[in-house]
Design a protein around this motif. Structure first.
Motif, short mmCIF file in Angstrom:
data_model
loop_
_atom_site.label_atom_id
_atom_site.label_comp_id
_atom_site.label_asym_id
_atom_site.label_seq_id
_atom_site.Cartn_x
_atom_site.Cartn_y
_atom_site.Cartn_z
N ASP A 1 -31.20 -17.95 33.49
CA ASP A 1 -30.44 -17.36 34.59
C ASP A 1 -29.07 -18.03 34.76
O ASP A 1 -28.63 -18.31 35.87
CB ASP A 1 -31.25 -17.44 35.89
CG ASP A 1 -30.63 -16.61 37.02
OD1 ASP A 1 -29.97 -15.60 36.72
OD2 ASP A 1 -30.80 -17.00 38.20
N LEU A 2 -28.43 -18.30 33.63
CA LEU A 2 -27.11 -18.94 33.67
C LEU A 2 -26.06 -17.96 34.18
O LEU A 2 -26.17 -16.76 33.97
CB LEU A 2 -26.73 -19.46 32.28
CG LEU A 2 -27.64 -20.53 31.69
CD1 LEU A 2 -27.16 -20.95 30.32
CD2 LEU A 2 -27.77 -21.73 32.62
N HIS A 3 -25.04 -18.49 34.83
CA HIS A 3 -23.92 -17.72 35.36
C HIS A 3 -22.64 -18.35 34.85
O HIS A 3 -22.65 -19.42 34.26
CB HIS A 3 -23.93 -17.75 36.89
CG HIS A 3 -25.10 -17.05 37.50
ND1 HIS A 3 -26.40 -17.48 37.35
CD2 HIS A 3 -25.17 -15.96 38.28
CE1 HIS A 3 -27.21 -16.67 38.00
NE2 HIS A 3 -26.48 -15.74 38.59
N TYR A 4 -21.53 -17.68 35.10
CA TYR A 4 -20.23 -18.26 34.76
C TYR A 4 -19.29 -18.05 35.92
O TYR A 4 -19.41 -17.11 36.69
CB TYR A 4 -19.66 -17.65 33.47
CG TYR A 4 -19.39 -16.17 33.55
CD1 TYR A 4 -18.12 -15.70 33.88
CD2 TYR A 4 -20.39 -15.25 33.31
CE1 TYR A 4 -17.87 -14.33 33.96
CE2 TYR A 4 -20.16 -13.89 33.39
CZ TYR A 4 -18.89 -13.44 33.72
OH TYR A 4 -18.64 -12.09 33.81
N CYS A 5 -18.36 -18.99 36.08
CA CYS A 5 -17.36 -18.92 37.14
C CYS A 5 -15.99 -18.99 36.47
O CYS A 5 -15.72 -19.91 35.71
CB CYS A 5 -17.55 -20.08 38.11
SG CYS A 5 -16.47 -20.01 39.55
N TYR A 6 -15.15 -18.02 36.75
CA TYR A 6 -13.89 -17.91 36.03
C TYR A 6 -12.67 -18.25 36.87
O TYR A 6 -11.55 -18.30 36.36
CB TYR A 6 -13.74 -16.49 35.47
CG TYR A 6 -13.76 -15.41 36.53
CD1 TYR A 6 -12.59 -14.98 37.13
CD2 TYR A 6 -14.96 -14.85 36.94
CE1 TYR A 6 -12.61 -14.00 38.10
CE2 TYR A 6 -14.99 -13.87 37.91
CZ TYR A 6 -13.80 -13.45 38.49
OH TYR A 6 -13.83 -12.49 39.45
N PHE A 7 -12.85 -18.52 38.16
CA PHE A 7 -11.71 -18.79 39.02
C PHE A 7 -12.16 -19.70 40.16
O PHE A 7 -13.34 -19.87 40.40
CB PHE A 7 -11.14 -17.47 39.58
CG PHE A 7 -9.79 -17.61 40.21
CD1 PHE A 7 -8.67 -17.85 39.43
CD2 PHE A 7 -9.64 -17.51 41.58
CE1 PHE A 7 -7.41 -17.99 40.03
CE2 PHE A 7 -8.40 -17.64 42.18
CZ PHE A 7 -7.28 -17.88 41.40
N GLY A 8 -11.21 -20.27 40.87
CA GLY A 8 -11.52 -21.12 42.00
C GLY A 8 -11.06 -22.54 41.76
O GLY A 8 -10.49 -22.87 40.72
N ASP A 9 -11.30 -23.39 42.74
CA ASP A 9 -10.85 -24.77 42.66
C ASP A 9 -11.82 -25.65 41.88
O ASP A 9 -11.50 -26.17 40.83
CB ASP A 9 -10.65 -25.36 44.06
CG ASP A 9 -9.53 -24.67 44.82
OD1 ASP A 9 -8.59 -24.19 44.17
OD2 ASP A 9 -9.61 -24.60 46.06
N LYS A 10 -13.01 -25.77 42.38
CA LYS A 10 -13.96 -26.75 41.85
C LYS A 10 -14.67 -26.28 40.58
O LYS A 10 -14.85 -27.05 39.65
CB LYS A 10 -14.98 -27.08 42.94
CG LYS A 10 -15.90 -28.23 42.61
CD LYS A 10 -16.75 -28.59 43.82
CE LYS A 10 -17.71 -29.70 43.49
NZ LYS A 10 -18.56 -30.06 44.63
N TYR A 11 -15.09 -25.03 40.52
CA TYR A 11 -15.95 -24.55 39.43
C TYR A 11 -15.25 -23.61 38.45
O TYR A 11 -15.91 -22.91 37.68
CB TYR A 11 -17.19 -23.87 40.00
CG TYR A 11 -18.06 -24.83 40.77
CD1 TYR A 11 -18.91 -25.69 40.11
CD2 TYR A 11 -18.01 -24.89 42.16
CE1 TYR A 11 -19.71 -26.58 40.81
CE2 TYR A 11 -18.79 -25.77 42.87
CZ TYR A 11 -19.65 -26.62 42.19
OH TYR A 11 -20.42 -27.50 42.88
#
Length: 191
Positions: free
Chosen positions: A95-105
């Motif tokens: 159940d992996l996800h990805y984060c493409y924007f933002g400050d920390k992640y």
């Protein structure tokens, strides 16, 4: 002048087997009982604290979807294949996800951590080679359960299980196999 531990001595004195003598002494059973009582208290405290709270993934976090043509998903997928040799099945099972924007992640694979099927914490693994930190833990203030108090994939373990493989990293656990086999500490320290 008899040598040996207390179990051997009781075995000789009572003229019983070593196993029967061990049952009489049973230091492990006392320890197990103490640890079980302590664990029950900890679980009750944690369950009270997470029962009514809501915990969400960071903003701009997306699930991996097989056959999607999203550019950021392709970057994350390529990283997981090249760095950890994961397959689509591994990614979906974990159940992996990805984060493409933002400050920390930003530019992170988001690894969810569940307790009783509820999201209580997550860890980010950056794919950015210029990042100073490879892993980013959610802070204890924002997560429902502290990182040091968790084992990744603990929810999939069965009580009657004979074998559990404990590894240091999440991706090691994924490679060993999540269904009823591997759990991972979330760093080198656990409580």
């Amino acid at each position: 002048g008899v040598k040996g531990d207390i179990v051997k001595r009781i075995s000789k004195l009572k003229n019983i087997s070593y196993i029967e003598s061990k049952e009489i002494v049973s230091p492990q059973n006392d320890l197990k009982k103490v640890l079980k009582e302590r664990n029950n208290k900890i679980v009750k405290i944690e369950e009270k604290s997470i029962k009514n709270k809501v915990f969400k993934f960071p903003p701009y976090t997306k699930s991996f979807i097989k056959d999607s043509t999203n550019m950021w998903q392709e970057v994350g997928y390529k990283f997981l294949v090249e760095k950890y040799n994961l397959t689509w099945d591994d990614i979906l099972e974990a159940d992996l996800h990805y984060c493409y924007f933002g400050d920390k992640y930003k530019n992170c694979i988001i690894i969810p951590i569940y307790h009783n099927n509820k999201l209580v914490n997550y860890v980010g693994r950056t794919w950015d080679k210029n990042s100073k930190k490879r892993y980013i833990n959610s802070s204890n203030e924002e997560s429902l359960v502290k990182t040091k108090s968790l084992l990744y994939n603990y929810d999939n373990m069965k009580i009657e299980q004979n074998l559990i493989v404990v590894v240091e990293g999440v991706f090691d656990a994924i490679k060993v196999g999540l269904l009823n086999r591997a759990v991972a500490t979330l760093g080198s320290e656990i409580s």
